[in-house]
Design an enzyme around this catalytic site. Structure first.
Site, mmCIF file in Angstrom:
data_model
loop_
_atom_site.group_PDB
_atom_site.id
_atom_site.type_symbol
_atom_site.label_atom_id
_atom_site.label_comp_id
_atom_site.label_asym_id
_atom_site.label_seq_id
_atom_site.Cartn_x
_atom_site.Cartn_y
_atom_site.Cartn_z
ATOM 1 N N ASP A 51 39.676 37.119 41.078
ATOM 2 C CA ASP A 51 40.562 37.558 42.163
ATOM 3 C C ASP A 51 39.965 37.166 43.519
ATOM 4 O O ASP A 51 40.570 37.404 44.568
ATOM 5 C CB ASP A 51 40.878 39.057 42.076
ATOM 6 N N SER A 52 38.791 36.507 43.491
ATOM 7 C CA SER A 52 38.262 35.881 44.708
ATOM 8 C C SER A 52 39.211 34.781 45.177
ATOM 9 O O SER A 52 39.052 34.256 46.281
ATOM 10 C CB SER A 52 36.859 35.321 44.462
ATOM 11 N N ASP A 90 40.790 37.710 35.963
ATOM 12 C CA ASP A 90 40.665 39.036 36.588
ATOM 13 C C ASP A 90 42.001 39.772 36.576
ATOM 14 O O ASP A 90 43.034 39.182 36.954
ATOM 15 C CB ASP A 90 40.223 38.884 38.056
ATOM 16 N N LYS A 120 39.186 40.418 32.759
ATOM 17 C CA LYS A 120 38.033 41.126 33.325
ATOM 18 C C LYS A 120 38.544 42.263 34.197
ATOM 19 O O LYS A 120 39.504 42.088 34.945
ATOM 20 C CB LYS A 120 37.156 40.178 34.151
ATOM 21 N N GLU A 122 37.123 45.679 36.693
ATOM 22 C CA GLU A 122 35.987 46.263 37.408
ATOM 23 C C GLU A 122 35.891 47.761 37.137
ATOM 24 O O GLU A 122 36.906 48.467 37.208
ATOM 25 C CB GLU A 122 36.142 46.026 38.918
ATOM 26 N N GLU A 189 27.083 42.381 39.436
ATOM 27 C CA GLU A 189 27.109 41.733 40.756
ATOM 28 C C GLU A 189 26.209 42.455 41.738
ATOM 29 O O GLU A 189 26.306 43.673 41.927
ATOM 30 C CB GLU A 189 28.565 41.689 41.272
HETATM 31 O O1 KIV Z 1 36.535 37.260 41.532
HETATM 32 C C1 KIV Z 1 35.415 36.753 41.362
HETATM 33 O O2 KIV Z 1 35.141 35.621 41.786
HETATM 34 C C2 KIV Z 1 34.417 37.505 40.633
HETATM 35 C C3 KIV Z 1 33.029 36.953 40.566
HETATM 36 C C4 KIV Z 1 32.341 37.194 41.859
HETATM 37 C C5 KIV Z 1 32.266 37.486 39.427
HETATM 38 O O3 KIV Z 1 34.711 38.545 40.118
#
Ligand code: KIV
Length: 271
Positions: A51-52, A90, A120, A122, A189
């Protein structure tokens, strides 16, 4: 027969075997077809549709604004490019924290509509029910502990997490819980290297670090940061492997000069 049919795909099972034999796992983020194709061809083990994307693709300050539809769009582009890597997607902020039914619905949409291989999420004990529900539907889940950017407004800062004993202890308990639930791997992280090492030793599933030191089972970085596309983000844990900003700026500069001078196109480049 497809030219790619003999490529051995990376599975969650293989990642666990890699940990068992001490082979480190390489993971990078990807958000689009063309880059994913290059990263997969280079031999990356895991591609994370992170989600980055909210930051590096859409220009948002945090990961919070990205939607489930946008994540599915990015993930389906990546999946089309990949022959070998495991594609983890994510689940974005606001699409799984409500309850386990919401988590299941969002994860199923990701799997069905993008073709991704795993999701994934969190968090630790707070999302236990959601993790269990998604796993029970046969969707592999990767955990994410330590600095969890979807909670940035709770933390108030992007500094190192779990330096204090209480937070470190909770992180260890959460990691053990996620393993017990059935997660196939965990991202840690921005936590102290000694803590990450301890977690990696206690778990039999792979622990992938970002800013978590060398003694974990693999590493992940945001592709735009490690290739030097991002300019204003240089945390201590980041190693820059290329300077694409300079390469692109110089290339585009030469193109502009050629267009302005009439040097492009030539007769050979014309019909
Ligand atoms: O969204 C992302 O890029 C991440 C990484 C920093 C692990 O979750």
């Amino acid at each position: 027969m497809s030219v790619h049919s003999n490529v051995k795909k990376i599975t969650t099972h293989q990642l666990r075997e890699m940990k068992a034999r001490g082979e480190k796992i390489s993971m990078l983020t990807a958000y689009d077809y063309s880059m994913a194709r290059i990263l997969d061809g280079a031999g990356i083990d895991v591609l994370l549709v992170g989600d980055s994307a909210s930051n590096v693709m859409a220009g948002n300050e945090t990961t919070l604004p990205i939607t489930l539809d946008q994540m599915i769009y990015h993930a389906s582009s990546v999946v089309k490019a990949v022959r070998r890597a495991l594609v983890v997607v994510d689940v974005p902020f606001g699409s799984y924290q409500g309850n386990s039914t919401e988590a299941l619905r969002s994860s199923v949409r990701i799997m069905k509509e993008s073709g991704g291989h795993a999701v994934k999420m969190e968090g630790g004990s707070e999302i236990k029910e959601s993790v269990l529900r998604v796993l029970s539907a046969g969707v592999p889940v990767m955990g994410h502990l330590g600095l969890t950017p979807q909670s940035i407004y709770k933390f108030g800062t992007y500094t190192v997490r779990a330096r204090e004993d209480a937070e470190a202890q909770k992180l260890i308990e959460d990691a053990l819980l996620l393993e017990e639930c059935g997660c196939f791997a965990i991202v840690l992280e921005k936590i102290p290297a000694t803590l990450a090492h301890k977690v990696s030793q206690q778990l039999s599933i792979p622990v992938i670090g970002i800013g978590a030191g060398p003694n974990v089972d693999g590493q992940v970085l945001v592709m735009h940061d490690m290739l030097g596309i991002t300019q204003d983000f240089k945390p201590r844990f980041l190693r820059q492997y290329a300077d694409l900003n300079t390469v692109i700026t110089e290339g585009v500069g030469r193109y502009i000069a050629d267009v302005k001078s009439g040097g492009f196109p030539t007769e050979e480049e014309s019909y």
